[in-house]
Design a protein around this motif. Structure first.
Motif, mmCIF file in Angstrom:
data_model
loop_
_atom_site.group_PDB
_atom_site.id
_atom_site.type_symbol
_atom_site.label_atom_id
_atom_site.label_comp_id
_atom_site.label_asym_id
_atom_site.label_seq_id
_atom_site.Cartn_x
_atom_site.Cartn_y
_atom_site.Cartn_z
ATOM 1 N N GLY A 52 -1.083 11.494 13.041
ATOM 2 C CA GLY A 52 -1.638 10.546 12.093
ATOM 3 C C GLY A 52 -1.408 10.971 10.651
ATOM 4 O O GLY A 52 -1.177 10.134 9.766
ATOM 5 N N TYR A 53 -1.454 12.277 10.411
ATOM 6 C CA TYR A 53 -1.226 12.816 9.066
ATOM 7 C C TYR A 53 0.192 12.490 8.605
ATOM 8 O O TYR A 53 0.412 12.038 7.469
ATOM 9 N N PHE A 54 1.180 12.719 9.495
ATOM 10 C CA PHE A 54 2.566 12.411 9.139
ATOM 11 C C PHE A 54 2.733 10.916 8.887
ATOM 12 O O PHE A 54 3.352 10.512 7.893
ATOM 13 N N THR A 55 2.188 10.098 9.784
ATOM 14 C CA THR A 55 2.328 8.649 9.636
ATOM 15 C C THR A 55 1.720 8.177 8.320
ATOM 16 O O THR A 55 2.319 7.365 7.597
ATOM 17 N N GLN A 56 0.548 8.654 8.008
ATOM 18 C CA GLN A 56 -0.117 8.286 6.754
ATOM 19 C C GLN A 56 0.745 8.693 5.557
ATOM 20 O O GLN A 56 0.916 7.910 4.596
ATOM 21 N N HIS A 65 7.778 3.415 -2.816
ATOM 22 C CA HIS A 65 9.138 2.971 -3.121
ATOM 23 C C HIS A 65 9.325 1.464 -2.953
ATOM 24 O O HIS A 65 10.179 0.867 -3.620
ATOM 25 N N LEU A 66 8.560 0.853 -2.057
ATOM 26 C CA LEU A 66 8.754 -0.554 -1.753
ATOM 27 C C LEU A 66 7.749 -1.473 -2.440
ATOM 28 O O LEU A 66 7.958 -2.694 -2.485
ATOM 29 N N GLY A 67 6.669 -0.903 -2.933
ATOM 30 C CA GLY A 67 5.650 -1.740 -3.546
ATOM 31 C C GLY A 67 4.919 -2.618 -2.553
ATOM 32 O O GLY A 67 4.398 -3.679 -2.909
ATOM 33 N N GLU A 68 4.883 -2.185 -1.297
ATOM 34 C CA GLU A 68 4.216 -2.920 -0.228
ATOM 35 C C GLU A 68 3.068 -2.069 0.296
ATOM 36 O O GLU A 68 3.218 -0.852 0.440
ATOM 37 N N PRO A 69 1.921 -2.647 0.601
ATOM 38 C CA PRO A 69 0.785 -1.854 1.067
ATOM 39 C C PRO A 69 1.116 -1.068 2.335
ATOM 40 O O PRO A 69 1.816 -1.560 3.223
ATOM 41 N N ALA A 70 0.613 0.153 2.395
ATOM 42 C CA ALA A 70 0.851 0.989 3.573
ATOM 43 C C ALA A 70 0.318 0.331 4.835
ATOM 44 O O ALA A 70 0.919 0.461 5.913
ATOM 45 N N ASP A 71 -0.791 -0.384 4.723
ATOM 46 C CA ASP A 71 -1.374 -1.053 5.885
ATOM 47 C C ASP A 71 -0.429 -2.106 6.460
ATOM 48 O O ASP A 71 -0.472 -2.390 7.664
ATOM 49 N N SER A 72 0.403 -2.680 5.618
ATOM 50 C CA SER A 72 1.388 -3.659 6.072
ATOM 51 C C SER A 72 2.597 -2.976 6.697
ATOM 52 O O SER A 72 3.108 -3.399 7.739
ATOM 53 N N LEU A 73 3.040 -1.883 6.077
ATOM 54 C CA LEU A 73 4.217 -1.169 6.566
ATOM 55 C C LEU A 73 3.997 -0.594 7.956
ATOM 56 O O LEU A 73 4.889 -0.624 8.806
ATOM 57 N N VAL A 74 2.794 -0.053 8.201
ATOM 58 C CA VAL A 74 2.528 0.594 9.480
ATOM 59 C C VAL A 74 2.547 -0.404 10.631
ATOM 60 O O VAL A 74 2.698 -0.014 11.805
ATOM 61 N N LYS A 75 2.423 -1.683 10.319
ATOM 62 C CA LYS A 75 2.430 -2.713 11.349
ATOM 63 C C LYS A 75 3.828 -3.190 11.701
ATOM 64 O O LYS A 75 4.010 -3.939 12.660
ATOM 65 N N ARG A 76 4.835 -2.769 10.942
ATOM 66 C CA ARG A 76 6.200 -3.231 11.235
ATOM 67 C C ARG A 76 7.230 -2.111 11.355
ATOM 68 O O ARG A 76 8.367 -2.365 11.775
ATOM 69 N N ILE A 77 6.860 -0.878 11.006
ATOM 70 C CA ILE A 77 7.802 0.243 11.111
ATOM 71 C C ILE A 77 7.265 1.236 12.137
ATOM 72 O O ILE A 77 6.329 1.986 11.850
ATOM 73 N N PRO A 78 7.815 1.254 13.336
ATOM 74 C CA PRO A 78 7.355 2.226 14.330
ATOM 75 C C PRO A 78 7.553 3.657 13.834
ATOM 76 O O PRO A 78 8.613 4.001 13.305
ATOM 77 N N CYS A 79 6.520 4.463 13.985
ATOM 78 C CA CYS A 79 6.577 5.872 13.614
ATOM 79 C C CYS A 79 6.044 6.656 14.805
ATOM 80 O O CYS A 79 4.839 6.728 15.018
ATOM 81 N N VAL A 80 6.933 7.212 15.602
ATOM 82 C CA VAL A 80 6.562 7.861 16.852
ATOM 83 C C VAL A 80 6.675 9.369 16.680
ATOM 84 O O VAL A 80 7.767 9.910 16.487
ATOM 85 N N LEU A 81 5.540 10.026 16.753
ATOM 86 C CA LEU A 81 5.494 11.481 16.595
ATOM 87 C C LEU A 81 5.072 12.128 17.905
ATOM 88 O O LEU A 81 4.183 11.633 18.586
#
Length: 377
Positions: A52-56, A65-81
């Motif tokens: 979770g720390y890495f994903t955050q 860099h994108l000017g998009e909320p992190a809450d939005s990004l986490v819903k469309r970019i899979p981050c598998v640790l």
């Protein structure tokens, strides 16, 4: 459409400095990043907060860099640790990006194709059951469509992150009069991985709808997918899917190959997979060929029968060190010894992911005719 792969080291689970530099230097475009797969030095268990720390940290960087909320990004970019860098394994992460549009006509040679998908949130009462299986299968098919991979035979690696049942989720379901597959978070992680594997197998036509049911999950280990790598954790509530394959509608010099591993000593599968990529291991990959490798993924599991090629192992009986930590260390050493690089994604918990006691290995590499590498490694 073209895929790019960047394998980056990290000093700690929140260290995204290598990716930040690539973006700042213009070598990676933040808007083209579609998925991340990585290894952290956590314990790999329910309470592994490094994931979770890495994903955050990743979403905060991309948000900047994108000017998009992190809450939005986490819903469309899979981050598998995957937590656990036992033995010689090195913490690292693999950034997958893509650019352009699919080719109008198929190319002469297939190239690496990347597809991603997110399912709807999975209710606690469905985790580890057939409803979960179908949810994963639907997401895998969506990712294949996005990647323009028409044939399941062209899929070589499917990484899925599934939710597990925490005590709070179990209590909430019980309060609503519903039952869960297990209120034990560790057991639920295994059930979720099993359902994810069945889902991948269903999507890739390795099993058929109606041929399996809830009773076979974590019971009949003759049923498995040869291309599934499933993780589970408390940090997600939906299935995050990354499909990697080869497609003639993609350009570039990257390709992927895989082999199932019959057991934890199956070095032949490692050598065979490398051979499929035009890389020789005699006995170790040369520095030149090693530079072609952009990512290596391994899934492994201690044999439940307590034996390896007729001899007893004690991984399942060690009360000091979890069996998954044993197997990650063992497979990490075996594969790193062949490849000569410790940046290997080795994930335990391979229920129904390859033969019992085995798993799979996959790798992304530049073709031998590339003439040079354009991706960081």
């Amino acid at each position: 459409m073209r895929a790019n792969v960047f394998r980056l080291s990290m000093a700690h689970p929140g260290d995204l400095s290598a990716l930040d530099r690539l973006i700042a230097d213009g070598l990676v475009r933040a808007e083209e990043i579609v998925a991340v797969i990585g290894k952290t030095e956590g314990n790999g268990g329910v309470n592994d907060f490094t994931r979770g720390y890495f994903t955050q940290s990743l979403m905060a960087l991309l948000s900047h860099h994108l000017g998009e909320p992190a809450d939005s990004l986490v819903k469309r970019i899979p981050c598998v640790l995957s937590g656990g860098t036992e033995g010689v394994l090195s913490p690292h992460f693999v950034v997958l990006s893509r650019t352009g549009t699919p080719l109008a006509a198929p190319a002469a040679a297939p190239a690496l194709a990347i597809g991603t998908a997110m399912s709807a949130p999975v209710a606690a009462e469905h985790i580890g059951r057939m409803a979960h299986v179908r949810s994963v299968a639907a997401a895998v098919r969506m990712a294949m469509d996005e990647a323009h991979i028409a044939s399941a035979a062209d899929v070589h690696f499917v990484q899925v992150k599934c939710p597990c049942i925490t005590s709070a989720r179990a209590d909430s379901a019980t309060a609503q009069g519903k039952t869960v597959v297990s209120s034990d978070p560790n057991r639920s992680m295994a059930a979720a991985r099993a359902a994810g594997a069945f889902g991948v197998a269903l999507a890739l036509n390795e099993i058929k709808e109606g041929d399996v049911n809830d009773m076979e999950l974590l019971q009949d280990f003759r049923i498995y997918s040869t291309r599934a790598s499933i993780s589970s954790g408390i940090e997600v509530d939906a299935n995050e899917v990354i499909v990697l394959g080869n497609s003639r509608f993609w350009s570039g010099h990257l390709q992927i190959a895989h082999r199932p591993m019959n057991d934890a000593l199956d070095i032949g599968a490692v050598v065979g997979m490398l051979s499929d990529l035009g890389i020789d291991a005699a006995p170790q990959v040369t520095a030149e060929d090693r530079a072609r490798l952009q990512a290596v993924f391994v899934k492994c599991e201690p044999d439940r029968r307590g034996r390896i090629r007729g001899h007893r192992h004690t991984m399942l009986d060690d009360t000091d060190i979890n069996a998954q930590r044993h197997i990650r260390g063992a497979l990490g050493g075996l594969v790193a010894g062949v490849i000569g690089d410790s940046r290997i994604f080795v994930s335990g918990g391979a229920e129904h992911q390859g033969p019992d006691g085995g798993g799979l290995i996959a790798a992304i590499a530049h073709r031998a005719d590339n003439g040079g590498s354009s991706c960081a490694s």
